[in-house]
Every structure is written in structure tokens, then in C-alpha cells.
Design an enzyme around this catalytic site. Structure first.
Site, PDB file in Angstrom:
ATOM      1  N   ASP A  60     116.024 -66.347 -17.699  1.00 25.06           N
ATOM      2  CA  ASP A  60     115.532 -65.309 -16.800  1.00 25.06           C
ATOM      3  C   ASP A  60     115.782 -65.694 -15.341  1.00 25.06           C
ATOM      4  O   ASP A  60     115.103 -66.583 -14.809  1.00 25.06           O
ATOM      5  CB  ASP A  60     114.024 -65.136 -17.069  1.00 25.06           C
TER       6      ASP A  60
ATOM      7  N   SER B  16     112.574 -65.368 -12.706  1.00 26.07           N
ATOM      8  CA  SER B  16     111.370 -66.205 -12.637  1.00 26.07           C
ATOM      9  C   SER B  16     111.815 -67.661 -12.630  1.00 26.07           C
ATOM     10  O   SER B  16     112.995 -67.961 -12.818  1.00 26.07           O
ATOM     11  CB  SER B  16     110.416 -65.915 -13.811  1.00 26.07           C
TER      12      SER B  16
ATOM     13  N   ASN C 280     109.673 -70.535 -13.951  1.00 29.80           N
ATOM     14  CA  ASN C 280     108.988 -71.489 -14.832  1.00 29.80           C
ATOM     15  C   ASN C 280     109.515 -71.408 -16.253  1.00 29.80           C
ATOM     16  O   ASN C 280     110.086 -70.406 -16.663  1.00 29.80           O
ATOM     17  CB  ASN C 280     107.482 -71.214 -14.854  1.00 29.80           C
TER      18      ASN C 280
ATOM     19  N   TRP D 177     108.221 -71.309 -19.955  1.00 27.44           N
ATOM     20  CA  TRP D 177     107.022 -71.055 -20.759  1.00 27.44           C
ATOM     21  C   TRP D 177     107.381 -71.079 -22.238  1.00 27.44           C
ATOM     22  O   TRP D 177     108.358 -70.463 -22.644  1.00 27.44           O
ATOM     23  CB  TRP D 177     106.488 -69.646 -20.486  1.00 27.44           C
TER      24      TRP D 177
ATOM     25  N   TYR E 231     101.299 -59.902 -15.543  1.00 34.25           N
ATOM     26  CA  TYR E 231     102.439 -59.011 -15.689  1.00 34.25           C
ATOM     27  C   TYR E 231     101.900 -57.604 -15.735  1.00 34.25           C
ATOM     28  O   TYR E 231     100.725 -57.376 -15.435  1.00 34.25           O
ATOM     29  CB  TYR E 231     103.296 -59.371 -16.907  1.00 34.25           C
TER      30      TYR E 231
ATOM     31  N   ASP F 151     118.893 -59.636 -12.283  1.00 36.31           N
ATOM     32  CA  ASP F 151     117.880 -60.249 -13.142  1.00 36.31           C
ATOM     33  C   ASP F 151     118.271 -60.192 -14.614  1.00 36.31           C
ATOM     34  O   ASP F 151     118.285 -59.113 -15.223  1.00 36.31           O
ATOM     35  CB  ASP F 151     116.543 -59.522 -12.926  1.00 36.31           C
TER      36      ASP F 151
ATOM     37  N   THR G 213     115.572 -58.601 -17.118  1.00 42.06           N
ATOM     38  CA  THR G 213     115.289 -57.163 -17.152  1.00 42.06           C
ATOM     39  C   THR G 213     116.430 -56.508 -17.917  1.00 42.06           C
ATOM     40  O   THR G 213     117.595 -56.833 -17.675  1.00 42.06           O
ATOM     41  CB  THR G 213     115.204 -56.584 -15.718  1.00 42.06           C
TER      42      THR G 213
END
Lengths: 43, 317
Positions: free
Chosen positions: B32, B35, B37, B39, B75, B212, B215
Site C-alpha cells: 500500500d 500508508s 505501517n 499491520w 478508517y 495509491d 485503493t
């Protein structure tokens, strides 16, 4: 020093939900809000 | 509570496999660029969303170190909570010592194939100043060039890839167009206009867009998206823009004019089929003035994120 990660094209969550007849319920419960990702004021 | 928000995009479909820990535990993640981080779900989470996915077990990793700081990402419709941890991330055959957030709860992820999200944006976007994995790779000298590139295959199930440290000439044709970033937080660029058949149909006075990979669609301001979809002959229904699948061959190209260059999308790229054999356009509306060029755009254009020089490269995929 070149690292390549292959990507898989998986089934979209939307398609899974559509197949289960849950898409309409899901989208009402979790409406897609693309700007929330970039600007917390839209969340 | 962190400042970063994240996607609840149900149409994301590309993921790759990474490993975390020693011995490695595997996870499917969305790469991504919106962003910063990393996860993944952990054993501390028992929601339906987590139970549908691989979970990281820190007890099973000899290299795990817990920071323990609680974090939350909001979000559109809820939040994902977790704790900050440190471990070794394995990308293919390369090791990058890095951070991961090891607890998560996000209902929208229940039906996603990917387990987690691998952020590739700038460090300034990262929660708790955690160094993003890509920056750790650079800082550790694990890759030569401070860039990565993304190829999303349009037609095939296989062939898509993220390449760290360089570009793969097999993934594009022609020359690479370099575009300066207008803001180094996301991969944000200036779009001059959006046109069709030589006439502007949106973004007439220029606009800002975030490129992005996290998305799925092309997203823009409501009025601009309404204009494009009206021009395409799409009808609005529950926030989506419906077109007749059998008309794809007759629908016009849409061109993004960026930094003096034209990036054209044929209808076959921006229309996709959904339930009951109907088709929707890949142009979706959002609040605000920002555009997002997601997978609909990136399937047509190989993208190179030249972090060292704050440039975006685009070439015909």
C-alpha cells in the site's frame, strides 16, 4: 540487491460478499469512504 | 490514537506473501503506497475479521521484541487497534529488520484475502515514528537504489510484482515519464486535467492526486466524478456508476494529463463487471478535492516510486 515480490490477484472481498448475498448489507454497514484513509476529518 | 487512517476498500485484489519472525510466519499483505505501517493480525485478536486470517504469534518467534505501545488506526467505518512490536521481516530472500503491529480488529478485512497491510509511503506518515520496512531496507543497505516499482497485471492472475531497489524492464514498454511529487507524504502529484476526445471533462484547473496501490478505483471530487460518468453515459445507482457491459467496446478513452504528458485509459481498463452481470465504472466519488489514482490506473501504467529524488515514474505497463 533487487528484490521482487510476486503479487497474486485474489478474489475481491466484494465478490465474496456478492456470492454470499451479503454485499448490500455490508456496503450499508461499512460504506466505502476512500478519503478517510488520507484525511481523518472524513472518517 | 494515531493520525493515520486506512482503507476499507472491498475491491482490492493484489497481494504478496511476506514472512515475519524466526522461524518465519507467513502473511498475505497488500502493498500500500498510501500508508506507512505494516499491520498483520495476531493471536491477541479473536474477532471474526482476525479469525479468517493468518495470525502472528510472537511467542513462536525468537526475534520478536515487544514495544507494547497501543495504537489505533481509524478508517471510514471503525478502527483497527494493536500494539507495536519489532521483528524480522522476510521479503522473498532478503531480511529486513523492522517493525510490525501485532494486533488488529477490522471488520472490513474479514472477507479480504490479504491478512494485513504493508505500507510503502513516507516515514512521516508512520505511527509512533516506526520506521517503515522499505526505509529499513534502504538504511540497512539491503537494496541499491532508493526506489521501488509496482506492476499490476491487467488480465492474468499471475505476473504482478513489487520490485524493491530497481525497475524490471520486462514490465513496461516505451520510456519512463518522471513526475515530481507535489508533497512528500504520500505519492502526491499534480494532474493538469482529465480529458476525453480532446476536451477537458474534469479537473479543469488542475488538481492534486495521490497514487495509491491501496485503493482499487480512481477516486475524485463528487462534481468531477459526476461529470466524467455523465460523459461516459453511466447512470448513478447507490453511489456507483452503472454502464452496460456490452457497450465497453464503444466507450471512449479517458486521459489524465500529468506534467505535460498524457496517460490514457481505455474503457476496458476503467469498467469492470460486478454482481448480476452489470458493470460499473472505476471512477468513484469522495468528499474533498483530492483525487486518488488507484489500481484502475496502475494496471495500465507501471509505477516507479523514486523515494530518493521524490519522483514518480510512469510507463506503459
Amino acid at each position: 540487491c533487487l528484490v521482487q515480490i510476486p503479487l497474486e490477484k485474489g478474489k475481491r472481498a466484494r465478490v465474496v460478499l456478492e456470492e454470499q448475498g451479503l454485499w448490500e448489507e455490508y456496503r450499508q454497514k461499512y460504506p466505502y469512504n476512500p478519503m478517510a484513509k488520507f484525511d481523518g476529518s472524513f472518517a | 490514537v494515531g493520525p493515520e487512517s486506512m482503507t476499507n476498500d472491498a475491491c482490492l485484489s493484489y497481494y504478496g506473501v511476506i514472512s515475519i519472525g524466526t522461524p518465519p510466519q507467513s502473511f498475505k499483505v497488500i502493498f500500500d503506497t498510501g500508508s506507512s505501517n505494516l499491520w498483520v493480525p495476531s493471536i491477541y485478536c479473536n474477532s471474526a475479521a482476525c479469525n479468517n486470517h493468518a495470525k502472528f504469534d510472537p511467542r513462536g518467534s525468537s526475534t520478536y521484541r515487544q514495544n507494547g505501545r497501543p495504537l489505533s488506526i481509524t478508517y471510514g467505518t471503525g478502527s483497527m487497534t494493536g500494539i507495536l512490536g519489532y521483528d524480522t521481516v522476510t521479503l522473498f530472500s532478503i531480511l529486513a529488520s523492522s517493525f510490525c503491529l501485532s494486533q488488529t480488529e477490522a471488520p472490513f478485512m474479514q472477507n479480504m484475502q490479504a491478512d494485513g497491510i504493508f505500507g510503502l509511503a513516507y516515514p512521516s506518515l508512520s505511527l509512533s515514528s516506526a520506521t517503515p520496512v522499505f526505509d529499513n531496507m534502504m538504511n540497512g543497505g539491503l537494496i541499491n537504489l532508493n526506489l521501488f516499482s509496482v506492476y499490476l497485471s491487467s488480465n492474468n492472475q499471475r505476473g504482478s510484482a513489487v520490485t524493491f531497489g530497481g525497475v524490471d524492464t520486462n514490465h513496461y514498454s516505451g520510456s519512463i515519464t518522471w513526475i515530481p511529487l507535489s508533497k512528500e507524504l504520500y505519492c502526491q502529484i499534480t494532474v493538469d486535467s482529465v480529458s476525453g476526445n480532446g476536451q477537458a471533462v474534469a479537473c479543469n484547473d488542475g488538481c492534486q492526486a495521490i497514487v495509491d496501490t491501496g485503493t482499487s478505483m480512481i477516486v475524485g471530487p463528487q462534481s468531477d466524478i459526476d461529470n466524467i460518468n455523465a460523459w461516459l453515459g453511466a447512470s448513478s445507482q447507490n453511489g456507483e456508476y452503472i454502464v452496460n457491459c456490452s457497450n465497453i467496446g464503444q466507450m471512449p478513452d479517458v486521459t489524465f494529463n500529468i506534467n505535460g504528458n498524457q496517460f490514457t485509459l481505455p474503457a476496458s481498463a476503467y469498467v469492470y463487471q460486478v454482481q448480476y452481470s452489470s458493470c460499473i465504472t472505476g471512477f468513484g466519488a469522495t468528499g474533498g478535492n483530492m483525487w486518488t489514482l488507484g489500481d484502475v490506473f496502475l494496471k495500465q501504467y507501471y509505477s516507479i516510486y523514486k523515494r530518493g529524488q521524490n519522483m514518480l515514474g510512469l510507463a506503459k505497463a
